[in-house]
Scaffold this motif. Structure first.
Motif, short mmCIF file in Angstrom:
data_model
loop_
_atom_site.label_atom_id
_atom_site.label_comp_id
_atom_site.label_asym_id
_atom_site.label_seq_id
_atom_site.Cartn_x
_atom_site.Cartn_y
_atom_site.Cartn_z
N ASP A 125 0.74 -0.87 0.40
CA ASP A 125 0.17 -0.09 0.15
C ASP A 125 0.52 0.89 0.20
N VAL A 126 0.50 1.88 -0.79
CA VAL A 126 1.67 3.41 -1.19
C VAL A 126 0.90 4.47 -1.03
N THR A 127 0.89 5.06 -0.15
CA THR A 127 0.20 6.45 -0.38
C THR A 127 0.53 7.94 0.64
N LYS A 128 -0.34 9.37 -0.35
CA LYS A 128 1.37 9.87 0.46
C LYS A 128 0.48 11.26 1.51
N SER A 129 1.08 11.97 1.87
CA SER A 129 0.13 13.00 2.73
C SER A 129 1.24 14.49 3.15
N TYR A 130 0.30 15.38 3.67
CA TYR A 130 1.23 16.51 3.82
C TYR A 130 1.46 17.44 2.77
N GLY A 131 1.24 17.26 1.89
CA GLY A 131 0.59 18.26 1.11
C GLY A 131 2.23 17.19 0.02
N ASP A 132 1.52 16.41 -0.34
CA ASP A 132 2.70 15.54 -1.31
C ASP A 132 3.72 15.31 -0.72
N LEU A 133 4.41 16.32 0.63
CA LEU A 133 5.49 15.66 1.52
C LEU A 133 6.23 14.28 1.51
N ILE A 134 5.36 13.47 2.26
CA ILE A 134 6.06 12.58 2.46
C ILE A 134 4.96 11.54 1.85
N ILE A 135 5.87 10.15 1.77
CA ILE A 135 5.68 8.99 1.20
C ILE A 135 5.75 7.90 1.72
N TYR A 136 4.23 7.39 2.33
CA TYR A 136 4.11 6.27 2.67
C TYR A 136 3.90 4.67 2.23
N VAL A 137 5.18 3.83 2.31
CA VAL A 137 5.42 2.63 1.43
C VAL A 137 5.07 1.10 2.99
N GLN A 138 3.81 0.51 2.43
CA GLN A 138 4.13 -0.45 3.52
C GLN A 138 3.54 -1.60 2.86
N ASN A 139 4.68 -2.55 3.60
CA ASN A 139 4.94 -3.82 3.31
C ASN A 139 3.67 -5.13 3.83
N ASN A 140 2.22 -5.33 3.22
CA ASN A 140 1.52 -6.36 3.11
C ASN A 140 2.05 -7.75 2.99
N ASP A 141 3.00 -7.99 2.63
CA ASP A 141 3.70 -9.79 2.54
C ASP A 141 3.38 -9.85 3.72
N THR A 142 4.40 -11.03 4.21
CA THR A 142 4.80 -12.24 5.24
C THR A 142 6.06 -12.27 5.30
N ALA A 143 7.41 -12.22 4.04
CA ALA A 143 7.94 -11.79 4.38
C ALA A 143 9.00 -10.45 4.20
N ASP A 144 10.44 -9.96 5.22
CA ASP A 144 10.56 -8.80 4.50
C ASP A 144 11.24 -8.13 3.05
N TRP A 145 11.06 -6.92 2.62
CA TRP A 145 11.33 -7.20 1.08
C TRP A 145 12.92 -6.80 2.09
N THR A 146 14.02 -6.95 0.91
CA THR A 146 15.28 -6.51 1.33
C THR A 146 15.54 -5.51 -0.25
N ASP A 147 16.97 -5.06 -0.41
CA ASP A 147 17.80 -4.09 -1.18
C ASP A 147 16.33 -3.31 -2.29
N VAL A 148 16.08 -2.58 -1.32
CA VAL A 148 14.72 -1.86 -2.11
C VAL A 148 14.98 -1.11 -2.76
N LYS A 149 14.11 -0.45 -3.86
CA LYS A 149 14.39 0.78 -4.79
C LYS A 149 13.56 1.22 -4.92
N ILE A 150 12.85 1.82 -5.02
CA ILE A 150 11.72 3.22 -4.63
C ILE A 150 12.25 4.10 -5.87
N GLU A 151 11.38 3.84 -7.04
CA GLU A 151 11.60 4.93 -7.88
C GLU A 151 10.23 6.38 -8.29
N LEU A 152 10.81 6.95 -8.00
CA LEU A 152 9.10 8.21 -8.20
C LEU A 152 9.12 8.79 -9.52
N ASN A 153 8.34 8.65 -9.83
CA ASN A 153 7.58 9.63 -11.24
C ASN A 153 9.07 8.97 -12.66
N SER A 154 9.63 7.96 -12.83
CA SER A 154 10.25 7.35 -14.08
C SER A 154 12.02 8.49 -13.78
#
Length: 126
Positions: A39-68
Motif C-alpha cells: 500500500d503506497v500513500t502520500k500526505s502532508y501536501g505530497d511531502l511524505i510517501i508511506y510504503v507499507q509491506n503487506n507481505d509475510t516476508a521482508d523486502w530487501t535491497d529495496v529500490k523505490i522510484e518516483l516519477n521515473s
C-alpha cells in the motif's frame, strides 16, 4: 552424394522442427513475475510517501522510484511495517532532489528482493 545430402537435409529439418515445437509448447522456461503486496500513500501536501509491506516476508535491497527518475534505496522493509519517506529523499542519478513545488508525485515503482526473487510493485496517483 545425393543420398548423403538428403540425410543431412532430413536431420537439419528434424532439428528445426524440434526447436519449433519446443518454442510453441512453452519449454523456453521463463520466470513468472513476482508482485509485492504494498500500500503506497502520500500526505502532508505530497511531502511524505508511506510504503507499507503487506507481505509475510521482508523486502530487501529495496529500490523505490518516483516519477521515473527519482530513486530512494532502502536496505529493508520488514513484513507488516510501514516506512515513511520524505519526498526530498528521492534523487536522480546526478543528485538532484525531487522538488514537489515543481512537479507532483504521480507514479511510484518498487523493485525489491522478496523470498529470494526480484519482485515488483507499480502504482499511480490522480
Amino acid at each position: 552424394m545425393k543420398r548423403i545430402l538428403k540425410i543431412v537435409g532430413s536431420i537439419f529439418g528434424g532439428l528445426m522442427l524440434v526447436g519449433l515445437i519446443l518454442t510453441l509448447t512453452g519449454n523456453n522456461a521463463t520466470t513468472p513475475t513476482v508482485y509485492l503486496n504494498a500500500d503506497v500513500t502520500k500526505s502532508y501536501g505530497d511531502l511524505i510517501i508511506y510504503v507499507q509491506n503487506n507481505d509475510t516476508a521482508d523486502w530487501t535491497d529495496v529500490k523505490i522510484e518516483l516519477n521515473s527518475g527519482y530513486t530512494c534505496h532502502l536496505t529493508k522493509i520488514a513484513a507488516g511495517t510501514t516506512v515513511q519517506i520524505e519526498i526530498t529523499d528521492f534523487i536522480t542519478s546526478d543528485g538532484t532532489k525531487f522538488q514537489p513545488s515543481l512537479t507532483a508525485p504521480i507514479a511510484l515503482r518498487i523493485v525489491a528482493t522478496f523470498n529470494g526473487k526480484t519482485a515488483y510493485y507499480s502504482g499511480t496517483w490522480d
